[in-house]
Design an enzyme around this catalytic site. Sequence first.
Site: not given
Ligand SMILES: Cc1cc2nc3c(=O)[nH]c(=O)nc-3n(C[C@H](O)[C@H](O)[C@H](O)COP(=O)(O)OP(=O)(O)OC[C@H]3O[C@@H](n4cnc5c(N)ncnc54)[C@H](O)[C@@H]3O)c2cc1C
Length: 387
Positions: A365, A129-130, A125-126, A368
């Site tokens: 990871e 880009a999540g 994650t960045e 939902s």
């Molecule tokens: C406590 C914690 C620990 C973590 N540990 C790690 C780790 O060890 N390594 C790592 O790499 N990452 C880690 N993460 C990051 C985590 O994997 C990301 O936060 C997650 O993948 C979501 O990315 P984002 O936060 O950028 O949300 P975004 O991608 O910005 O999404 C925001 C919201 O929009 C929704 N959404 C996005 N795109 C769509 C779509 N196409 N259709 C419908 N809904 C959509 C998402 O479901 C979410 O509800 C961690 C996060 C937390 C909170």
Amino acid sequence: MNFYLTEEQQLIRDTARRIAREVVAPRAPELDDTGIYPEDIFQVYKETGLLGLGFPEELGGSGAGIFGLALAIEEIAKVDNACALILLLTRLSTSAILKAGTEEQKRKYCAGTARGELRGAFGLTEPGAGSDSANIATRAVRKGNEYILTGTKCYISGASVADFFLVAAKTDPGAGSRGFSVFIVDRDTPGFRVGREDRKMGVHGVPTCELIFEEARVPAHNLVGRENEGFKLIMWNLNSVRPCVAARGVGTAEGAIQYAVDYARQRQTFGQPLIEHQAIQMMIAEVAMHIEASRLLTYQAALLVDEGKADREHAHFLSMAKAFATETAVEACDKALQIMGGLGYMHESLTERFYRDARQLTIVEGTSQVQRLIIARAVKDNLLNWY
Ligand SMILES: Cc1cc2nc3c(=O)[nH]c(=O)nc-3n(C[C@H](O)[C@H](O)[C@H](O)COP(=O)(O)OP(=O)(O)OC[C@H]3O[C@@H](n4cnc5c(N)ncnc54)[C@H](O)[C@@H]3O)c2cc1C
């Protein structure tokens, strides 16, 4: 599918249950309050072999697979989610190495993790880009025998205590998901550092931090698999650990609702124990159904991964387990808190911590929503053949 546990699996479950009750539970409130990583609990995991469950015997593990690891994670999550995450990280940081790493990488990082000599973290994650992980901006440029990495990762679990990091970076930025590569970055790599630690809602016992790459010089032999073929590998890594996230969900749900049921047996309202009121029983029954369904999905997913089926053809089953079990955890914690009334909202009750911890599970990871995208894609592609 046969979910009767073998003697070895029962032993794993019973050992983890004992450690959960005797070692983890008494420390859990303090971990939540201080946010200090529990080195003592890591040492107990090391001594009892729990860190090696997900690794083959030739790499210092016990060969119990993701199924065995998920069993242990479920038990620990019944009392504390952060300590369950410590076990999960053993495979989140190494599954890609197990799948595509060189023999040397496996001997160093997988065997090192199995024996508790090394700890890994997973950096995908960045800030920009999540969910849309193909869109990462961290760049890796080959120069002689090194790759030069530049970029920032965020929210990385266990980063402050990790010895190495499994990191995704772009080696061909114009090629979308085809320009993606995976690297092992050692903690002492020149130009790399762990950045600020996050203040977060729950799972306090495992800190999350930034990773900062400022022209970090990673040896070329730390590339995992082939250059530009890393996207599938990182998806494999995530897929193969989904049963473990699901197991965190199942255990959290079980721990929370059991706590509320015990309370409801002794709390009297309107002249009878709370548990005798039908409105309370309906909540408990709803959660009980969802827990049993979650566990079946989770065990099925774990068996699939152990059969090597963490690919696109089977990803939807892994996503179903992850989404359903983690949403059940949130539901169970919410209902448990409601059943406890005012006490459930207070810091002195377990439900307050459990609720905060559970909310992490539907985000990490793959959220939902992302799991549903994977399931819907499988339906569209006719991978779920119901006729
Ligand atoms: C406590 C914690 C620990 C973590 N540990 C790690 C780790 O060890 N390594 C790592 O790499 N990452 C880690 N993460 C990051 C985590 O994997 C990301 O936060 C997650 O993948 C979501 O990315 P984002 O936060 O950028 O949300 P975004 O991608 O910005 O999404 C925001 C919201 O929009 C929704 N959404 C996005 N795109 C769509 C779509 N196409 N259709 C419908 N809904 C959509 C998402 O479901 C979410 O509800 C961690 C996060 C937390 C909170």
